[in-house]
Each structure stands twice: as structure tokens, then as C-alpha cells.
Motif scaffolding. Structure first.
Motif, short mmCIF file in Angstrom:
data_model
loop_
_atom_site.label_atom_id
_atom_site.label_comp_id
_atom_site.label_asym_id
_atom_site.label_seq_id
_atom_site.Cartn_x
_atom_site.Cartn_y
_atom_site.Cartn_z
N GLY A 1 0.77 -1.23 0.00
CA GLY A 1 0.00 0.00 0.00
C GLY A 1 0.80 1.28 0.00
N PHE A 2 0.10 2.31 -0.34
CA PHE A 2 0.61 3.67 -0.21
C PHE A 2 -0.46 4.44 0.53
N HIS A 3 -0.06 5.34 1.39
CA HIS A 3 -1.09 6.16 1.99
C HIS A 3 -1.66 7.05 0.89
N ARG B 1 -3.00 9.81 0.75
CA ARG B 1 -2.77 11.26 0.80
C ARG B 1 -1.29 11.64 0.85
N ARG B 2 -0.44 10.65 0.76
CA ARG B 2 0.99 10.96 0.78
C ARG B 2 1.48 11.02 -0.67
N ASN C 1 7.17 11.90 -1.09
CA ASN C 1 7.20 11.74 0.37
C ASN C 1 7.17 10.28 0.78
N HIS C 2 6.42 9.48 0.04
CA HIS C 2 6.40 8.05 0.32
C HIS C 2 7.82 7.49 0.23
N ARG D 1 10.62 9.17 0.38
CA ARG D 1 11.51 9.77 1.37
C ARG D 1 11.37 9.10 2.74
N VAL D 2 10.15 8.66 3.05
CA VAL D 2 9.94 7.93 4.31
C VAL D 2 10.83 6.69 4.33
N ARG E 1 -0.38 12.87 -5.08
CA ARG E 1 -0.72 11.89 -4.06
C ARG E 1 -0.94 10.51 -4.68
N THR F 1 9.97 1.99 -4.86
CA THR F 1 10.21 1.75 -3.44
C THR F 1 11.20 0.60 -3.25
#
Lengths: 293, 360
Positions: free
Chosen positions: B90-92, B94-95, B99-100, B102-103, B131, B147
């Protein structure tokens, strides 16, 4: 571990939840402290006569010495505690609902470090929310309460410390509660329903049978950390309230401090820590073993 | 805690039960670096469960799954060794994509600019600040791949990566995976469609019903199934007799009145017919169809010979060979010329190129 904590902070900061939740936190903390400070301060002005003076006399307080300031702060920060609890729910249950938990576990050396990083990150968030909530409640208190009824310097620090401690624990409680249920919406609804309604009704309904519920249930003990400071300053904890005070007057006095049944701030903290650990450890163990399919 | 850096995936006796359901039973295979290995089986065969056990997301009931000689959670910083693209990842919503990344760059210890690098690698640079919730299925697959690539891993594991990709995306992915493997890295890619990955993979592990059905090179699988020749003759009986006298015994009539001969070329059939003075109206070679083989491997009911299709050949393509293929030594190098290339032998301690690795 530092890497994972940095990742957890980026997770929270890259979404709006953290600051959207600050809005109700600020509003509730300010409004409740303001209204309580205003009403109680005005009320204390009348305490020269009527039942109020009798009660005040019973606990050995002159109206001018009532710790109205501490009471106002306690009322402000206590209900706003729900905000960090809800924020905590997103920590793990939120990752399951968006299915990012897979990547989170894949990018950590192991689950213990992934969960530890989360715990540390959310403790910091809890402390930050606590500072904000305290600041706002303190502001409302300064605006409404007469200077002679404001906390002493030591009491200010005690209230700040108690608020930060309570908020850290409540955040972890939310993390654990969310992890155990593993459903964001259900966890949030249950948290709000229980903390705002169910337990309060239970404590009041059973008050004539026992006054111990508030000292052992989660909401009572969470509230009792900050309210315990106020109740102790007032001399109305279940330990030091004079025996001459009638049972329901005691309820009224402890309600005024914000935590019916409170014994002491540190006992409340210990009991609530136990509640937090029950859910946090339960959630942790579930995550340690769970198959992510 | 040091892994051996070999890039080898090693699965031995792996089993998983979910309550009463045996999802995976005693699965064994190995995946070597420098090749793309297909992990094939019908839906529900246990592919996803196997990959998730390999990645430490699901605890096996029995057996071991190792990467570089270690279980996933003993790899140290595992995402620098293994990248995974999983279904249901998954991906959030709203992210943003950046940013995904970078996390997880932070989690792995990769520098922040790595997020933009991998976005460029998968062709998502233009969508970096959008997003993930607004992404199409194909874009989500690309983001999942990005990722997986953050840690510049030596081993890439992909579960049904072609799902949701358009034809252009599939071609791109195929080329990407092949070049990744050419750098001496390991690529394991699952699919329920052989045709989808046939042009991508060199090695293949076929599973069905939770057990290994075939494990080896795709070329070997292809050649193991003998082709047959379909003949229409003026006098079928005489031709069958002539063929049998010439030593071709695997002869059968087909439903449409022709004769099916296995283990023979068209020229040989023509020669036999000419010698016997039999007129031929048609001679046609029926090449082994890989898809059909795949069906036979994965579907128990296909184990019986389909009507009129040659003689049953138990074991000809190794119907149930897991024991016969020791995972440590798949023994395919001699069958596949490209495997002789020198990088094959070198342990991949360092990621071959584009590496930022090294920091702990």
C-alpha cells in the motif's frame, strides 16, 4: 534505530493529521479551561456565603485560596487528551488500513526495531501535544482566574509535568488500543464513546456504592494525573478529604478537580500506565507474530 | 549476522498452513544471480505466501527460506539486499509519491536524493508531487518498484508485477528486469500467466497446489516436451504399420482421422511413406506449446493424456521432480550459454553500479 525514527517522523509529518488534530486540541483545551476558570472564579467570589462557604470550610480552604487555576487547567487538558489518543490509533492500525505496514516491516531490520521506533516517535508526539494543550489551557487560565487563585510556581511546573506525562501515556494507549483492534474507525469510535461517555456514566451511577472506579478505570486514571495535582492542592483526594464531608459533596469536590475518585496523581499515573501496557503489549505481541498477507 | 553476498535465494522444505489450509507444502528451489527466474503457478498455488515467507512477512510452518544464506530478518539492513514489489502493498492515499519514497529512504538510510533517482528510474518524475491515492494501477506498480529500488538491492522479488501495466509498461518492465539481471543481480518474478513472463525469464519454478512441479531452465522445459507430427495419409493402417516397422512406435490416431507420431521429423515420415508407396495428403509438425505444458504441470486433471494427443509420457518433462532437483546445484549452466559469462562466478558483495551503498 535513528533511521527508523526519522522515517516515522516523516510518515507523520507528510500527512495533515498531526496539525488537523491540533485544532480540536487547542479549541477544547482553551474553551474548557476558559469556561471553568471563568465560572469557578466568579463562583469563588460568592463563596463568602451559602453552601459554598460550608464546603470550603469543611476542607479547610478560604475561598481566596481555592486552586481555581489548577482546576481550570486540569479541565482543559483532560478532555483534550482524546486527541493524542486518536493520533496514536493511526500509528499501527492506520498502517494496516493503508497497507503500508508491509513496506514498513520490509525496510526495518526486524519488527522489534520497527515497533520500537514507532513507540519512541509517538511518545515524542504525545509530549508535544501535551505542551501545546498545557500552554493553551494555561493561557485561558491566566485570562480568567484572579491572581491570588493562580497556581504557585511549583504548581505550574507540576501541572506541566503531569500534563506531558499524561499525554505521552495516552498516546501510547491509543497506539496499543488501535493495534489490538487493528481497525482505525472502530478504535476511534470506541475511544471517544468510552472516554467521554461510558466510564463517566458508570462512575457516577455507581458512586453511592463505590468511589474506587475512578481510581482504577482508564479514563479516571488518565484524568487523575493532572487532576490529582489539583485535587491534592485542594485537599480533596479520596485519601485526604475530611471524613466529615458527605459522600456526594466529595463527588462534587473531586468533579471540580476533574477526576471523581482520584487518590493521588502518581497512583493515577501508575494505574493508567498499567492500562497502557495492557493494550500496548497486546498490540505489540500481535504485531510481532502476525502474518502480513 | 553477515550475509554471504551471493545473491542466491534458497528455499528448502518450505511449508505453510493457514488453519486447515495447506497453502504451501514442502517447497524447494533455488534462484541464482544473473538470471530472471519465473515463479509460476495458477492463482492460489501458494506463490504469494512463498514470497512473503521469503521476505519474513509470513512465518513458515516448516522449512527455511534464505537470501544470501540468511533469513530476511538477519540481513542487517534488509532493504539494501532485497527489494520487493508485492501485491496488496500500500501507499497512503494522501501521501505524495516523493514523500512516500523519502519515508522509506530514511528507514533504509539512503540519501534523500535517492527518492528522485528511483522516481526517474521508473518514469514517475512528473508525478513526484502527486498523491498516491490518485495513481492508476500501473503508476502504483511503478511506485512499488521505485520503493523496492531505493536500497539499490542485489535481489529483486516481484509478485505479479505486470498486473495493471499497459502493454508498453510490460515491455518496459521486461527490459528493465533483464538488464537488472544482466548486471549479475537476482530477479525472481511471479506470475500466473506463463505467456506474460515467457520472454522475460530464463529459469522457471512451477508450483501448483503448494508443491513444486518443475524447477529448471525454461529452455529445458521447452525441449523436454517432444513435438509430434500429424499425418493425413491415403491408407492410414498401412502407414501405421510402415512407421512401426521403421521403429517409430509412438503412433496414435487423432480425432480428425489423422495419425499422430511422436519422436519423428516430417522428413522421416515422408521417407517412410514414400518407401511404402503410401500417398500423403498432409504432413504437419505440432510444436510443443509451452502454455499447454504449463497447464499440464499445474493442473492435476491434465496429468492424464488429453484425448488423441500422443502417448502419455510420465516423467518426460518431470511431472513431480522436486526431489530430483537439489536446490543447491540446479545444474543448468551447461544448458545455457549465457550462464558462462564470467560475472556469474563472482559473488556480488557490492551492488554493481549506481550504488550509494556502504553506509550502515
Amino acid at each position: 534505530m535513528g533511521r527508523l525514527i526519522k522515517a516515522e517522523f516523516r510518515k507523520t509529518l507528510s500527512l495533515k493529521v498531526w496539525w488537523i488534530l491540533i485544532i480540536p486540541l487547542v479549541v477544547v483545551s482553551f474553551l474548557l479551561a476558559f469556561v471553568w476558570g471563568k465560572l469557578t472564579n466568579d463562583f469563588a467570589d460568592f463563596m463568602g456565603d451559602g453552601t459554598a462557604s460550608i464546603i470550603a470550610a469543611q476542607v479547610g480552604l478560604s475561598p481566596d485560596q481555592l486552586p481555581v487555576g489548577l482546576m481550570a487547567i486540569a479541565h482543559g487538558v483532560n478532555i483534550a487528551e482524546l486527541v493524542p489518543a486518536i493520533f496514536g490509533v493511526f500509528a499501527l492500525a492506520g498502517e494496516y488500513s493503508s497497507k503500508t505496514i508491509t513496506t514498513t516491516f520490509l525496510t526495518a531490520p526486524n519488527r522489534v526495531s520497527a515497533l520500537s521506533a514507532k513507540m519512541i516517535t509517538y511518545l515524542v508526539w504525545g509530549a508535544l501535544y501535551g505542551v501545546v494543550s498545557f500552554g493553551v489551557a494555561a493561557l485561558a487560565t491566566l485570562m480568567t482566574v484572579s491572581s491570588q487563585r493562580l497556581p504557585t510556581a511549583g504548581e505550574w511546573f507540576a501541572a506541566l509535568g503531569a500534563t506531558v506525562l499524561a499525554y505521552m501515556l495516552v498516546t501510547l494507549f491509543g497506539v496499543g488500543f488501535g493495534a489490538v483492534l487493528n481497525k482505525v474507525v472502530l478504535a476511534v469510535i470506541l475511544l471517544i464513546g468510552y472516554f467521554l461517555l461510558v466510564e463517566n456514566v458508570l462512575v457516577l451511577l455507581l458512586w453511592d456504592k463505590t468511589d474506587v472506579l475512578g481510581a482504577i478505570l482508564p479514563n479516571g486514571t488518565a484524568d487523575g494525573i493532572v487532576s490529582g495535582v489539583a485535587a491534592q492542592a485542594m485537599g480533596v483526594t479520596s485519601l485526604n478529604v475530611p471524613t466529615t464531608v458527605a459522600n456526594f459533596d466529595k463527588l462534587g469536590l473531586q468533579l471540580a478537580a476533574g477526576a471523581p475518585g482520584v487518590v493521588s496523581w502518581w497512583l493515577s499515573a501508575l494505574v493508567f500506565l498499567a492500562w497502557t501496557l495492557v493494550f500496548f503489549v497486546g498490540g505489540w505481541l500481535g504485531n510481532q507474530r502476525r502474518d502480513i498477507t | 549476522m553477515q550475509h554471504d553476498g551471493s545473491g542466491r535465494i534458497w528455499v528448502q522444505g518450505l511449508s505453510k498452513r493457514f488453519g486447515p489450509v495447506a497453502a504451501v507444502q514442502n517447497l524447494s528451489f533455488a534462484v541464482e544471480p544473473g538470471s530472471v527466474t519465473g515463479f509460476l503457478g495458477p492463482n492460489g498455488a501458494g506463490k504469494t505466501t512463498t514470497l512473503r515467507m521469503l521476505l519474513g512477512l509470513v512465518t513458515p510452518s516448516a522449512g527455511t527460506a534464505l537470501i544470501n544464506g540468511r533469513p530476511y530478518h538477519q540481513l542487517g539492513n534488509p532493504a539494501q539486499v532485497v527489494g520487493a514489489v508485492l501485491e496488496n502493498e500500500g501507499f497512503h492515499p494522501r501521501r505524495t509519491a516523493r514523500n512516500h519514497l523519502r519515508v522509506y529512504a530514511a528507514a533504509i538510510g539512503a540519501p534523500d536524493h535517492r527518492a528522485d533517482e528511483v522516481l526517474g528510474l521508473v518514469g514517475l518524475s512528473a508525478a513526484a508531487n502527486r498523491r498516491a491515492g490518485g495513481f492508476s494501477l500501473g503508476m502504483r506498480q511503478r511506485l512499488a518498484l521505485a520503493t523496492a529500488l531505493i536500497g539499490n538491492p542485489q535481489v529483486l522479488v516481484l509478485d505479479e508485477p505486470a498486473n495493471g501495466l499497459d502493454p508498453e509498461g510490460i515491455v518496459w518492465l521486461r527490459n528493465f528486469l533483464r538488464s537488472y539481471a544482466r548486471e549479475g543481480r537476482t530477479v525472481l518474478v511471479s506470475s500466473h500467466l506463463l505467456s506474460e513472463v515467457e520472454q522475460t525469464i530464463d529459469q522457471v519454478v512451477v508450483i501448483s497446489g503448494g508443491t513444486t512441479r518443475y524447477y529448471g531452465s525454461l529452455e529445458q522445459l521447452r525441449s523436454s516436451r517432444q513435438s509430434r507430427v500429424l499425418v493425413q495419409a491415403a491408407d492410414s493402417t498401412a502407414l501405421v504399420t510402415a512407421l512401426q516397422e521403421a521403429g517409430f512406435t509412438q503412433v496414435e490416431p487423432t480425432q480428425d482421422g489423422r495419425i499422430s507420431v511422436v519422436g519423428v521429423t516430417r522428413q522421416q515420415v515422408g521417407d517412410v511413406a514414400a518407401k511404402a508407396g503410401i500417398a500423403l495428403y498432409g504432413v504437419e509438425e505440432d510444436r510443443a506449446d509451452l502454455e499447454k505444458l504449463f497447464f499440464q504441470l499445474t493442473t492435476p486433471q491434465y496429468a492424464a493424456p488429453p484425448p488423441g494427443y500422443g502417448a502419455p509420457q510420465p516423467g518426460a518433462w518431470g511431472g513431480t521432480p522436486p526431489q530430483g532437483y537439489p536446490p543447491q546445484q540446479p545444474g543448468y549452466p551447461q544448458q545455457q550459454p549465457y550462464q558462462q559469462q564470467p560475472y556469474q562466478q563472482q559473488p556480488q558483495q557490492q551492488a554493481p553500479q549506481g550504488g550509494w551503498g556502504g553506509q550502515g
